[in-house]
Write an enzyme that holds these catalytic residues in place. Structure first.
Site, PDB file in Angstrom:
ATOM      1  N   GLU A  45      73.419 -50.146 -42.312  1.00  0.00           N
ATOM      2  CA  GLU A  45      73.124 -51.572 -42.133  1.00  0.00           C
ATOM      3  C   GLU A  45      74.405 -52.404 -42.222  1.00  0.00           C
ATOM      4  O   GLU A  45      75.269 -52.132 -43.059  1.00  0.00           O
ATOM      5  CB  GLU A  45      72.152 -52.060 -43.217  1.00  0.00           C
ATOM      6  N   HIS A 136      77.583 -59.828 -14.410  1.00  0.00           N
ATOM      7  CA  HIS A 136      77.264 -58.861 -13.357  1.00  0.00           C
ATOM      8  C   HIS A 136      76.416 -59.502 -12.269  1.00  0.00           C
ATOM      9  O   HIS A 136      76.558 -59.190 -11.090  1.00  0.00           O
ATOM     10  CB  HIS A 136      76.531 -57.665 -13.971  1.00  0.00           C
ATOM     11  N   LYS A 198      76.682 -48.873   0.402  1.00  0.00           N
ATOM     12  CA  LYS A 198      76.372 -47.714  -0.440  1.00  0.00           C
ATOM     13  C   LYS A 198      74.945 -47.812  -0.937  1.00  0.00           C
ATOM     14  O   LYS A 198      74.328 -48.870  -0.913  1.00  0.00           O
ATOM     15  CB  LYS A 198      77.330 -47.653  -1.630  1.00  0.00           C
TER      16      LYS A 198
END
Length: 317
Positions: A45, A136, A198
């Site tokens: 933790e 992204h 692709k």
């Protein structure tokens, strides 16, 4: 560019993901990093203790959610909670690399949208703003109901390439989704663009199908937001040389570089891989082919401008 902040009510804290970048940002702004300790209980933790007053301060936490992703996210959430309970005026997350960004939609049935989950966690815990770099997918900004400043590294990467004075350059997007990024760099370098068609049968696996654009006899520069296992980049470089490119360079914001990435880059036809320090590279990944540029001045200026209620977009317009 602004020259400094307008009062003393600003604090910076750095967690463990990228201390060197945090120190550079601190040096650029002229504000020392705040004192906090991150320790662990024997069961793993995380415990965080802030060792100075933050009451009434605008606080900026610098933490990329790179590997180990879950541990870095948990550190961040715990510090946000600690700052909120210590009466910080505002809690601003500086996340140069936003982890889980690739899980931004349901591509198949019963899939989670984990980048939205991360946004929910940050907001629910108490974040007031997020400053990030080259998401992204830009639509991730819409996952937040708090302000998000989305910085861009393309001008920094383009400036580096421009200084190399390469001849007959073509900017190449490794897929259709990256065309806007490639177009931006092509505009800055006054160069044409190409696109690699692709398909990706499963995560971290790519197959080059075709190349769109005039590549023959040119210096190809692949532009992308991140490089993970480098499979796509290696395939792309091979395909570009096969289609007649004289040299291949790659410019990528986030050097995730997991698994076989370094070996693939070493063995690829890429002459130079240019990345930023949004993710801290350990010594074993700092190979000769990789050049790392600092985003500390960009992020530092963004923090100053946010603190002074000035425009941030001027940094990349």
């Amino acid at each position: 560019m602004s020259s400094g902040y307008n009062d003393e009510k600003l604090q910076l804290f750095a967690l463990n993901s990228n201390i060197p970048l945090a120190q550079e940002i601190s040096d650029h702004i002229g504000v020392p990093l705040g004192k906090c300790t991150v320790t662990k209980f024997s069961d793993g933790e995380t415990q965080i203790n802030i060792e100075e007053s933050v009451r009434g301060y605008e606080v900026y936490i610098i933490q990329s959610t790179s590997e180990p992703v879950n541990e870095n996210i948990m550190e961040l959430l715990i510090l946000i909670d600690a700052l909120k309970r210590a009466s910080a005026k505002s809690i601003n997350i500086v996340m140069p690399y936003y982890g889980y960004a690739r899980q931004d939609r349901k591509a198949r049935s019963r899939e989670p949208i984990t980048s939205k989950l991360v946004a929910n966690l940050l907001e629910t815990t108490g974040a007031d703003r997020v400053v990030t770099l080259d998401l992204h997918a830009p639509q991730i900004q819409g996952f937040f109901d708090i302000p998000i400043d989305h910085l861009q590294a393309v001008p920094l990467l383009a400036d580096y390439i421009k200084k190399k004075d390469l001849k007959d350059v073509v900017i190449v997007s490794p897929d259709h989704g990256g065309v806007i990024r490639a177009r931006r760099m092509a505009d800055l370098l006054k160069a044409p663009i190409g696109i690699i068609d692709k398909r990706r049968p499963k995560p971290n696996v790519a197959e080059v199908m075709n190349i769109i654009g005039d590549i023959e006899g040119r210096t190809a520069i692949i532009v992308d937001d991140m490089i993970d296992t480098a499979g796509t980049m290696q395939l792309a470089a091979d395909a570009l040389i096969e289609k007649g490119a004289t040299e291949v360079y790659a410019c990528v914001t986030h050097p995730v570089l997991s698994g076989p990435a370094i070996e693939r880059i070493e063995n690829s036809k890429i002459k130079e891989l240019v990345v930023t320090n949004s993710i801290n590279l350990p010594e074993e990944k700092r190979i000769e082919k990789i050049t790392q540029l600092s985003v500390a001045p960009l992020i530092g200026e963004a923090i100053i401008r946010i603190h002074n209620d000035q425009s941030v977009s001027i940094l990349f317009d």
